[in-house]
Design an enzyme around this catalytic site. Structure first.
Site, PDB file in Angstrom:
ATOM      1  CB  SER A   1     -22.729   4.961  45.608  1.00  0.00           C
ATOM      2  OG  SER A   1     -21.452   5.256  46.141  1.00  0.00           O
TER       3      SER A   1
ATOM      4  CG  ASN B   1     -10.996   5.827  40.204  1.00  0.00           C
ATOM      5  OD1 ASN B   1     -12.010   6.263  40.735  1.00  0.00           O
ATOM      6  ND2 ASN B   1     -10.339   6.484  39.253  1.00  0.00           N
TER       7      ASN B   1
ATOM      8  CB  THR C   1     -38.205 -35.111  23.836  1.00  0.00           C
ATOM      9  OG1 THR C   1     -39.022 -36.031  23.113  1.00  0.00           O
ATOM     10  CG2 THR C   1     -37.068 -35.865  24.532  1.00  0.00           C
ATOM     11  CG  HIS C   2     -40.395 -32.366  20.945  1.00  0.00           C
ATOM     12  ND1 HIS C   2     -39.901 -31.447  20.064  1.00  0.00           N
ATOM     13  CD2 HIS C   2     -39.595 -33.463  20.820  1.00  0.00           C
ATOM     14  CE1 HIS C   2     -38.865 -31.944  19.428  1.00  0.00           C
ATOM     15  NE2 HIS C   2     -38.651 -33.172  19.873  1.00  0.00           N
TER      16      HIS C   2
ATOM     17  CB  SER D   1     -57.718 -19.131  45.383  1.00  0.00           C
ATOM     18  OG  SER D   1     -58.725 -18.242  44.939  1.00  0.00           O
TER      19      SER D   1
ATOM     20  CE  LYS E   1     -56.415 -21.409  41.321  1.00  0.00           C
ATOM     21  NZ  LYS E   1     -55.698 -21.737  40.103  1.00  0.00           N
TER      22      LYS E   1
ATOM     23  CD  GLU F   1     -47.685 -19.417  40.032  1.00  0.00           C
ATOM     24  OE1 GLU F   1     -48.344 -18.655  39.311  1.00  0.00           O
ATOM     25  OE2 GLU F   1     -48.170 -19.943  41.062  1.00  0.00           O
TER      26      GLU F   1
ATOM     27  CE1 TYR G   1     -15.246   4.088  39.080  1.00  0.00           C
ATOM     28  CE2 TYR G   1     -15.285   6.463  38.713  1.00  0.00           C
ATOM     29  CZ  TYR G   1     -15.849   5.323  39.277  1.00  0.00           C
ATOM     30  OH  TYR G   1     -16.985   5.418  40.017  1.00  0.00           O
TER      31      TYR G   1
HETATM   32  N1  ARG Z   1     -18.582   5.092  44.500  1.00  0.00           N
HETATM   33  C1  ARG Z   1     -17.659   4.919  43.417  1.00  0.00           C
HETATM   34  C2  ARG Z   1     -18.000   3.639  42.609  1.00  0.00           C
HETATM   35  O1  ARG Z   1     -18.748   2.854  43.080  1.00  0.00           O
HETATM   36  C3  ARG Z   1     -16.281   4.782  43.943  1.00  0.00           C
HETATM   37  C4  ARG Z   1     -15.243   5.333  43.035  1.00  0.00           C
HETATM   38  C5  ARG Z   1     -15.399   6.758  42.903  1.00  0.00           C
HETATM   39  N2  ARG Z   1     -14.355   7.321  42.154  1.00  0.00           N
HETATM   40  C6  ARG Z   1     -14.478   8.538  41.619  1.00  0.00           C
HETATM   41  N3  ARG Z   1     -13.476   8.985  40.998  1.00  0.00           N
HETATM   42  N4  ARG Z   1     -15.584   9.206  41.734  1.00  0.00           N
HETATM   43  O2  ARG Z   1     -17.564   3.468  41.505  1.00  0.00           O
END
Ligand code: ARG
Length: 460
Positions: free
Chosen positions: A23, A111, A156-157, A278, A284, A291, A318
């Site tokens: 991550s 965690n 409205t509408h 455009s 345009k 948008e 977790y």
């Molecule tokens: N990268 C993990 C997350 O975003 C951190 C916690 C990881 N904990 C574990 N037991 N793998 O949740």
């Protein structure tokens, strides 16, 4: 290849699968918060007598050195091969201070680390979004002041309903955006809980002073239960909800700007600097930025519903699924920031066309004023509605409006009509007649404008 758990395993991880679980490319955004959290944790371990003062000091200054190195060379994070931002910081720390660095993770789990990091992150980033909301409101207030006593139709509408002050329309968006500001504030409040001390799930066996940690990290409360803490990402969902609602708001604003600047309405002119042309059609002038705001709102809603779908089947505690929250939340944050900036720039530079708006506010949508006029002359409202409706039908069929009627014409419908009818049936008179605090009358609108400006001042 070694990692944070190599001791337990015979074989090195499959490199591709390890990469799949990484991550760091996403959670590198938490680098400052991770270092802040670890710094406080080292101090808490020191106060608990788990770390010697020398080790504590080595860890704290080592973490500061890692922070300085990353600030000097942010690409360090892109070159690194660590699983996540927590592993990155720990490895960099140990590389600098050796064994003392290996003591930092005592009594702590990733965690709770990811929870404290993300809470710290949202605590400092939500105010940036709130300031951007205030900027959009400021742009609206500037338009509201510029509008003076100009009138336009309300709808409205998507059918012309009643004349209103242009200022009233701008203040209506501002009122709604203030709720979005409040929703972001609620998300910030929900993130305001210090999770450290929860361990991986069962808590920690060291005498950690959680009140000290909360105070050091700027939290006003400590989480209640270690099991709940390890699997709780409700605060992330609340942040996504606040983003999705604000994006829904901006999407509706965008839709109005797209309509009101179209050839069909022509109430405002879009500034060249926020329009696109455009490649084919020379005439345009397209509202592409608006948008895109409308388009991105769909994604913000998807982030919220996608995240809730991820959470709904998880067993207690977790689960790695929770790692998916950050890419979604960061995306929602970036989109909202971009959309707020764009809306402020577009609203700020709109040029009003008061004559077009007044013309649109002058037709048969004054029918309610005719009914009110009759009520003022003693007719029951239902009867007045019927008389006014009959006049509307005749005028509509002959392609005219109330301004075409002579006194004799009026009196043919009811003999209570008198000379005063000509002054009563105008957009200005219609607006002037509205008097409750929420109304579009000049006095309530002036008060609402002042109140909105005071609100802005209170948020600076
Ligand atoms: N990268 C993990 C997350 O975003 C951190 C916690 C990881 N904990 C574990 N037991 N793998 O949740």
């Amino acid at each position: 290849m070694t990692n944070l758990w190599s001791g337990r395993f015979d074989n090195a991880p499959n490199a591709e699968v390890f990469d799949f679980g990484k991550s760091l490319p996403v959670d590198k955004r938490l680098i400052d918060d991770d270092i802040t959290g670890s710094r406080a944790w080292a101090q808490a371990l020191g106060r608990a007598g788990v770390l010697t003062p020398v080790d504590t000091e080595a860890i704290v200054s080592g973490l500061d050195a890692v922070r300085a190195a990353v600030h000097a060379d942010p690409a360090m994070l892109d070159r690194a091969d660590d699983e996540d931002v927590h592993a990155f910081v720990e490895r960099e720390l140990v590389a600098r201070i050796g064994d003392a660095g290996k003591r930092l993770h005592t009594g702590r789990s990733r965690n709770e680390q990811v929870s404290v990091d993300f809470r710290l992150y949202l605590r400092r980033r939500i105010p940036v979004l709130q300031r951007a909301v205030v900027s959009v409101i400021e742009a609206m207030v500037a338009q509201a002041e510029r509008a003076g006593d100009a009138t336009m139709p309300s709808y409205t509408h998507l059918r012309r309903a009643q004349p209103v002050l242009v200022t009233h329309v701008w203040l209506s968006y501002a009122a709604a955006l203030r709720r979005d500001w409040d929703r972001l504030e609620a998300a910030r409040h929900e993130a305001d809980l210090m999770p450290l001390g929860s361990g991986a799930i069962a808590g920690t066996s060291y005498p950690i002073d959680t009140a000290f940690l909360a105070e050091t990290l700027g939290f006003s409360r400590v989480t209640l239960n270690s099991i709940d803490t390890s699997g709780d990402r409700d605060f992330v969902a609340s942040f996504m909800y606040a983003c999705a609602m604000c994006m829904t708001r901006l999407s509706r604003l965008a839709e109005d700007v797209i309509l009101f600047t179209s050839e069909e309405f022509g109430f405002f002119e879009l500034a060249d600097e926020v329009a696109t042309g455009s490649s084919l059609m020379p005439q345009k002038k397209n509202p592409d930025p608006m948008e895109l705001v409308r388009g991105k709102a769909g994604r913000a809603i998807g982030v919220l519903s996608g995240w809730m779908a991820t959470m709904k089947g998880l067993p207690l505690g977790y689960n790695k699924d929770l790692q998916e929250d950050k890419a979604l939340a960061f995306g929602a944050e970036d989109d909202l920031a971009g959309c707020l900036m764009t809306c402020a720039a577009v609203v700020r530079t709109l040029t009003p066309r008061p004559a077009v708006m007044r013309q649109a506010a002058s037709g048969l949508l004054l029918a309610t004023e005719v009914a009110d006029y009759l009520v003022g002359r003693g007719l029951p409202f239902r009867t007045a509605h019927e008389v006014s409706g009959k006049i509307v039908r005749d005028l509509y069929e002959s392609g005219r409006d109330f301004s075409a009627l002579t006194l004799a014409d009026w009196r043919a419908y009811h003999d209570v009509f008198e000379d005063g009818v000509f002054k009563a049936i105008t957009p200005e008179a219609a607006v002037r007649a509205r008097r409750t605090p929420q109304s579009t009358g000049p006095a309530p609108v002036a008060a609402a404008l002042a109140e909105t400006k005071a609100w802005i001042t209170g948020r600076r």
